[in-house]
Design a protein around this motif. Structure first.
Motif, short mmCIF file in Angstrom:
data_model
loop_
_atom_site.label_atom_id
_atom_site.label_comp_id
_atom_site.label_asym_id
_atom_site.label_seq_id
_atom_site.Cartn_x
_atom_site.Cartn_y
_atom_site.Cartn_z
N UNK A 278 7.00 8.11 -3.19
CA UNK A 278 5.90 8.78 -3.26
C UNK A 278 5.97 10.16 -3.74
N UNK A 279 7.19 10.98 -3.13
CA UNK A 279 7.64 12.07 -3.70
C UNK A 279 7.72 12.27 -5.17
N UNK A 280 8.39 11.20 -5.78
CA UNK A 280 8.61 11.25 -7.29
C UNK A 280 7.22 11.21 -7.91
N UNK A 281 6.25 10.46 -7.50
CA UNK A 281 4.93 10.24 -8.05
C UNK A 281 4.31 11.75 -7.93
N UNK A 282 4.18 12.04 -6.68
CA UNK A 282 3.74 13.65 -6.50
C UNK A 282 4.20 14.56 -7.50
N UNK B 108 9.42 7.02 0.91
CA UNK B 108 9.23 8.27 0.70
C UNK B 108 9.50 8.79 -0.35
N UNK B 109 10.67 8.27 -1.02
CA UNK B 109 11.29 8.92 -2.38
C UNK B 109 10.51 8.64 -3.48
N UNK C 192 0.73 -1.24 0.11
CA UNK C 192 -0.09 0.01 -0.05
C UNK C 192 1.03 1.32 0.15
N UNK C 193 0.31 2.40 0.20
CA UNK C 193 0.82 3.67 0.11
C UNK C 193 2.09 3.66 1.23
N UNK C 194 1.95 3.30 2.43
CA UNK C 194 2.96 3.29 3.46
C UNK C 194 3.91 2.42 3.14
N UNK C 195 3.73 1.17 2.34
CA UNK C 195 4.74 0.55 2.16
C UNK C 195 5.80 0.85 1.24
N UNK C 196 5.51 1.90 0.37
CA UNK C 196 6.40 2.49 -0.71
C UNK C 196 7.43 3.46 0.09
#
Length: 146
Positions: free
Chosen positions: A10-14, A7-8, A1-5
């Motif tokens: 998640x930031x790249x996707x955002x 931070x890097x 899920x989202x917390x499994x990814x």
């Protein structure tokens, strides 16, 4: 899920999503500006066309006025007749140009203002057609006034 990814990721996707949205908005803005420019150019072209017709009508009207003055300066009946024919031709061209301008009027305000021009022109045209024709006939039959 989202917390499994991490931070890097998640930031790249955002940031990637924001970049895609920014590019989309930029492209949309450029497209809208092109359309607005196209509409503005179309309006300007119509206005320039009307202005050119008005300029041409004014040029013929001024030439006609100059010819009217020349008619009173000339003594030769043939030259007077030639000048009167030329003035009549210019007046006819002005009338045709006024009709062409009238067809290109768009707003009610333009039509109102141009109606005032046409109304103001009527006595002017009458003033130089009827009396001068009468004057020319009298002059050509009796010769110039002493």
């Amino acid at each position: 899920m989202a917390s499994d990814r991490p931070i890097r990721t998640r930031l790249a996707l955002a940031f990637g999503s924001l970049l895609i949205i920014l590019i989309g908005v930029g492209c949309l803005a450029i497209l809208q500006m092109k359309q607005a420019r196209s509409r503005l150019q179309e309006i300007a072209d119509r206005q320039v066309a009307k202005a050119q017709l008005v300029q041409e009508a004014l040029r013929y009207s001024n030439s006609s006025s100059q010819i009217t003055l020349q008619i009173f300066m000339v003594q030769d009946a043939n030259e007077i007749a030639s000048l009167m024919a030329k003035r009549a031709e210019y007046s006819s061209r002005v009338t045709n140009l006024i009709a062409a301008i009238d067809e290109k009027l768009e707003s009610n305000r333009e039509q109102e203002l141009f109606h005032e021009v046409r109304v103001a022109r009527e006595p002017y045209v009458a003033s130089y057609t009827k009396p001068s024709t009468f004057w020319f006939r009298t002059w050509s039959l009796s010769g110039p006034a002493p």
